[in-house]
Design an enzyme around this catalytic site. Structure first.
Site, PDB file in Angstrom:
ATOM      1  N   GLY A 401      59.891  48.340  34.036  1.00 18.40           N
ATOM      2  CA  GLY A 401      58.518  48.103  34.458  1.00 18.40           C
ATOM      3  C   GLY A 401      57.641  47.763  33.277  1.00 18.40           C
ATOM      4  O   GLY A 401      57.980  48.032  32.123  1.00 18.40           O
ATOM      5  N   LYS A 407      56.521  55.111  33.606  1.00 21.49           N
ATOM      6  CA  LYS A 407      57.955  55.411  33.469  1.00 21.49           C
ATOM      7  C   LYS A 407      58.186  56.744  32.752  1.00 21.49           C
ATOM      8  O   LYS A 407      59.005  57.553  33.175  1.00 21.49           O
ATOM      9  CB  LYS A 407      58.652  54.277  32.716  1.00 21.49           C
ATOM     10  CG  LYS A 407      58.546  52.915  33.392  1.00 21.49           C
ATOM     11  CD  LYS A 407      59.313  51.845  32.653  1.00 21.49           C
ATOM     12  CE  LYS A 407      58.742  51.552  31.288  1.00 21.49           C
ATOM     13  NZ  LYS A 407      57.381  50.985  31.341  1.00 21.49           N
ATOM     14  N   HIS A 614      45.549  28.885  46.357  1.00 23.25           N
ATOM     15  CA  HIS A 614      46.852  28.927  45.688  1.00 23.25           C
ATOM     16  C   HIS A 614      47.764  29.977  46.332  1.00 23.25           C
ATOM     17  O   HIS A 614      48.922  29.699  46.669  1.00 23.25           O
ATOM     18  CB  HIS A 614      46.613  29.238  44.204  1.00 23.25           C
ATOM     19  CG  HIS A 614      47.845  29.189  43.362  1.00 23.25           C
ATOM     20  ND1 HIS A 614      48.109  28.184  42.472  1.00 23.25           N
ATOM     21  CD2 HIS A 614      48.903  30.039  43.264  1.00 23.25           C
ATOM     22  CE1 HIS A 614      49.248  28.403  41.859  1.00 23.25           C
ATOM     23  NE2 HIS A 614      49.751  29.543  42.322  1.00 23.25           N
ATOM     24  N   GLU A 615      47.252  31.197  46.523  1.00 21.35           N
ATOM     25  CA  GLU A 615      48.072  32.274  47.074  1.00 21.35           C
ATOM     26  C   GLU A 615      48.403  32.023  48.550  1.00 21.35           C
ATOM     27  O   GLU A 615      49.512  32.326  49.006  1.00 21.35           O
ATOM     28  CB  GLU A 615      47.358  33.619  46.916  1.00 21.35           C
ATOM     29  CG  GLU A 615      47.048  34.007  45.481  1.00 21.35           C
ATOM     30  CD  GLU A 615      48.278  34.022  44.606  1.00 21.35           C
ATOM     31  OE1 GLU A 615      49.384  34.316  45.105  1.00 21.35           O
ATOM     32  OE2 GLU A 615      48.145  33.714  43.399  1.00 21.35           O
ATOM     33  N   ASP A 688      54.468  30.205  37.546  1.00 16.53           N
ATOM     34  CA  ASP A 688      55.211  29.510  38.605  1.00 16.53           C
ATOM     35  C   ASP A 688      56.041  28.352  38.039  1.00 16.53           C
ATOM     36  O   ASP A 688      57.221  28.192  38.350  1.00 16.53           O
ATOM     37  CB  ASP A 688      54.241  28.957  39.657  1.00 16.53           C
ATOM     38  CG  ASP A 688      53.486  30.056  40.382  1.00 16.53           C
ATOM     39  OD1 ASP A 688      53.982  31.192  40.400  1.00 16.53           O
ATOM     40  OD2 ASP A 688      52.400  29.763  40.918  1.00 16.53           O
TER      41      ASP A 688
END
Length: 842
Positions: A401, A407, A614-615, A688
């Site tokens: 992560g 963590k 975009h999303e 992306d």
């Protein structure tokens, strides 16, 4: 068990003495008989061992005896605990026994024999120098020397063994029972024994104690062979060019002992942490019996003779793990003036009070992480209760992560919930005192040994990626990396199956780990711990708030905090509390909202519209291709993200190409609605465009799904081939153009829905649950005939590589953030996962 013959001056406990030897200051009528807890059959051997090491500087100190018998404890020398009259009697009895005197302890306890008087009684008629000087002075020649002041009597002293000496004596005695059994176990000609003490801090005392036993004729029979005692680490030659030979890695001393057939005992904390060269000798492994309540009772009785240590020990809770009492804790406890105070100190060390506040159940975790960890916790509890064997306990996972995801805190919570100790280590900690590889490996072994000593325990290896990868390009640090990575793997393998210890590791960069570290058998599970999503953010904020704002609705501030890590939220809560303290008032929800807004200002309105489109484009294309199940679409302070899991399909070329279209759908949506494309889809290595490029390159050079079947390299770093291979660059470019065209076709067919979904997301900031489902149910699915890519690339029907496991099935994505200008668009799942080994395992 046959009773061994011991030296006549072996220490006797006060309760075992004849009535004539009752310690001064103890009322014989008040001395109750010893219980069975104080009289195990191995106790005489333990007392004989203490007698053998008495007087050795490493084993203890001499401290001042009480000035008057029966007057109570006297001040001790240095930092030792006060000595009691009973200790005075016991140790003075031992001294009298050693000198051959049969006089009771009470007769000499408070006095020191007059050595001058004894010398005068034994003197002959020969004149001494003093006599001659006396005669000269009597002849009126005057004093030749100034008169000597009267000599003061030296104070009486007691020998006080160290805590490590007591622990060594009782554990050796309890393990073997008597001297004959010890000699039979270690003294056989040619025997090689690996003696595991269970504690790195006890190795020295055990080795020195064994050396003293071997040197004592009454404890080491003549028929037994001479021992060669070495630390396991000292038996191995570091950096030897002949380490490939069975004996090439051993030191001269260890090799000579093997060649001459001498019995060899190698002392180590835990057998699994011994060097591989030692384990390759296939030695007999002897593990010292762990400390239990009977041993502790005897130890306390030896430290506080005649003070009913067994009664004091009754105050120790039954839940106390006595085996965790190491020499350091024992030393601090035995500073007490009486056994009752010592037991209180031991209780405080072994039974710390429970931690107050929120715990495991309240910590925000996704289901994919919580479920396997809860299964491991249940297994640890069942093993402690004896319901399952250690082989059935789930092994520790590797947590992956970004920084600030919790963590390290998760390891502590697991320890609390399972009721086990937590031992943490890292490259930074192990190399803090010395960066030399040998010193670091020694510190690593000590950490593993400490976990075994504290078992049941969780050994947490933080920032494990700092060890490096042996497969990286060679440089001046490669030899160092090879050495420490190999040492870690050796420890993990040697420690595998060590009962009571679970090894768990954490990393921010899975791709930087050596593939051998993450293979199955060392870490069976790789759990991804992302920053909290929209569904977990209220719980994450509540975790940081604690008891503050108990009834507040946190959904609004959670939406503003989208994209923040647990550490970011903690900082915002601290800032809000500080603001409230400055105004001398209680914390309010407005304080928290203001702190989050200050730390993460909202997107500019124009940028918010672009990111929303975009999303929405990612979500629509994912559903239209039938390859993704979208659960959340949201805007964050630095962009947006789309959370989804991929449908479970075969990993073939159609799946790869659909994934390319999903990756480039955000760019296509921007072009379709605004007539231009921003930089938000590119820039960062996790953008992306970067992931789509890696995916298309892997299709051509790694997976055999493109024009050529030639394998040119692994997925990780494969895009480096694009710089010099024009043909490859052209083929990858074609894949990307076709994918973007495909996404454009899908979004054109859903243009009205795209506009509506973008506007809704811009207004609300988040879409999930029924509201999102209602929108996605209206998506026009891609027709089968339109899925073929446009362009020169032929459709490949190569089957998926059967050696690889499913990379995409059920994998979630979109939890991270990009740094692109158009607002950190989502991170779609990457089929070119560099964290997968060539066989598909992590």
């Amino acid at each position: 068990m046959t009773a061994p013959v011991f030296r006549s001056h072996a220490l006797m406990s006060s309760a075992a003495m004849p009535a004539s030897q009752t310690p001064l200051g103890v009322n014989p009528a008040a001395t109750a008989p010893e219980t069975a807890l104080l009289t195990p059959d191995w106790r005489p051997f333990a007392e004989a061992i203490l007698a053998a090491v008495e007087g050795c500087g490493w084993a203890g100190w001499r401290v001042s005896a009480p000035a008057k018998p029966g007057a109570g404890p006297a001040a001790s020398a240095s930092d030792a605990a006060p000595a009691t009259p009973d200790q005075d009697a016991a140790h003075t009895t031992a001294q009298a026994s050693k000198s051959g005197s049969a006089e009771p302890a009470g007769a000499n306890a408070a006095t020191v024999p007059d050595a001058d008087a004894d010398a005068d009684a034994d003197a002959d008629d020969t004149l001494s120098v003093d006599d001659l000087l006396d005669q000269i002075e009597a002849a009126d020649l005057g004093p030749l020397l100034p008169p000597c002041p009267p000599t003061a009597k030296e104070p009486a002293t007691l020998w006080r063994p160290k805590a490590g000496t007591l622990l060594s004596a009782v554990r050796i005695a309890a393990t073997f029972g008597n001297a004959e059994a010890l000699a039979a176990a270690f003294g056989e000609r040619g025997a090689v024994t690996l003696l595991a003490t269970g504690s790195a801090t006890l190795d020295y005392a055990v080795k020195k104690t064994l050396e003293q036993i071997v040197a004592e004729p009454a404890l080491w029979p003549d028929v037994a062979h001479t021992l060669e005692l070495l630390y396991a680490l000292d038996a191995v030659r570091t950096g030897s060019p002949e380490r490939h030979r069975p004996l090439g890695g051993l030191t001269d001393k260890a090799g000579e002992a093997l060649e001459k057939g001498r019995a060899l005992v190698l002392v180590t904390a835990v057998a699994g942490t011994a060097p591989r060269e030692v384990r390759d000798l296939h030695p007999r492994v002897c593990v010292l019996a762990p400390l239990d309540r009977t041993m502790l009772a005897v130890l306390l009785d030896m430290a506080y003779p005649g003070q009913r240590a067994d009664s004091a020990l009754a105050a120790l809770p039954g839940s106390a793990r006595v085996s965790r009492l190491d020499p350091d804790r024992a030393t601090l406890a035995l500073r007490a003036a009486n056994p009752e105070a010592a037991v209180r100190a031991i209780t405080a060390a072994l039974c710390p009070p429970p931690t107050e506040g929120a715990g495991w159940a309240e910590f925000p975790l996704p289901k994919s992480v919580r479920d396997p960890l809860e299964a491991m916790i249940r297994d640890l509890r069942d093993w402690q209760e004896g319901q399952i064997g250690w082989r059935d306990v789930a092994r520790g996972p590797l947590l992956v992560g970004p920084p600030g995801s919790g963590k390290t805190q998760l390891a502590r919570l697991i320890g609390q919930e399972a009721g086990i100790a937590v031992v943490a280590g890292s490259v930074a900690r192990w190399s803090s005192e010395s960066s030399r590889s040998g010193d670091m490996i020694r510190a690593m072994r000590a950490a593993f040994a400490t976990a075994a000593e504290q078992a049941p325990a969780l050994l947490f290896l933080d920032e494990v990626d700092a060890f490096g990868d042996r497969a990286r390009p060679r440089d001046h640090n490669s030899a160092y990396t090879d050495y420490i990575v190999t040492a870690l793997i050796d420890l993990l393998d040697g420690f595998e199956g060590h009962e009571g210890v679970v090894v768990m590791a954490a990393t921010n960069h899975l791709s930087k780990l050596d593939k051998a570290i993450v293979r199955r058998g060392r870490f069976d599970r790789i759990l991804t711990l992302p920053h909290p999503d929209f569904t977990l953010l209220p719980k994450a904020i509540r975790w940081q708030l604690g008891a503050d704002l108990p009834d507040a609705d946190l959904s609004a501030v959670a939406q503003a905090a989208l994209g923040m890590s647990g550490a970011d939220i903690a900082a915002a809560v601290r800032s809000a509390r500080g603001a409230a303290r400055r105004d001398r008032r209680d914390l309010t929800l407005d304080d928290l909202a203001a702190a989050i807004t200050e730390a993460r200002p909202p997107l500019h309105p124009e940028l918010r519209r672009i990111v929303a489109a975009h999303e929405a484009g990612h979500a629509i294309v994912g559903v239209a291709t039938g390859r993704a199940r979208v659960s959340t679409v949201a805007l964050a302070f630095d962009g947006g993200f789309t959370a989804a899991s991929l449908a479970d399909h075969a990993e073939d070329r159609p799946l790869v190409e659909a994934h390319l279209a999903i990756n480039l759908a955000g760019r296509a949506a921007e072009q379709l609605i605004f007539g231009r494309i921003t930089t938000g889809a590119g820039g960062a290595p996790e953008s992306d465009l970067a992931k789509a490029t890696r995916l298309a390159t892997a299709l051509e050079i790694s997976w055999g799904l493109g024009e050529s079947l030639i394998w040119l390299g692994p997925v990780d770093g494969g895009e480096g081939h694009l710089r010099n291979d024009r043909s490859l660059r052209a083929r990858v470019e074609t894949h990307l153009r076709n994918a973007e065209a495909r996404a454009t076709r899908i979004l054109t067919a859903n243009r009205k829905l795209l506009a509506e979904m973008s506007a809704t997301l811009e207004a609300t900031g988040v879409l999930s649950g029924p509201a999102l489902a209602a929108l996605l149910d209206r998506v026009v699915l891609e027709a089968a005939a339109s899925r073929a890519p446009e362009g020169v690339m032929p459709e490949s029907h190569n089957p998926v590589l059967t050696a690889r496991q499913s990379v995409l099935g059920g994998k979630s994505f979109g939890q991270g953030r990009d740094t692109g200008h158009a607002g950190g668009h989502d991170q779609m799942p990457d089929i070119s996962d560099p964290d997968l080994a060539e066989d598909g395992t992590r």
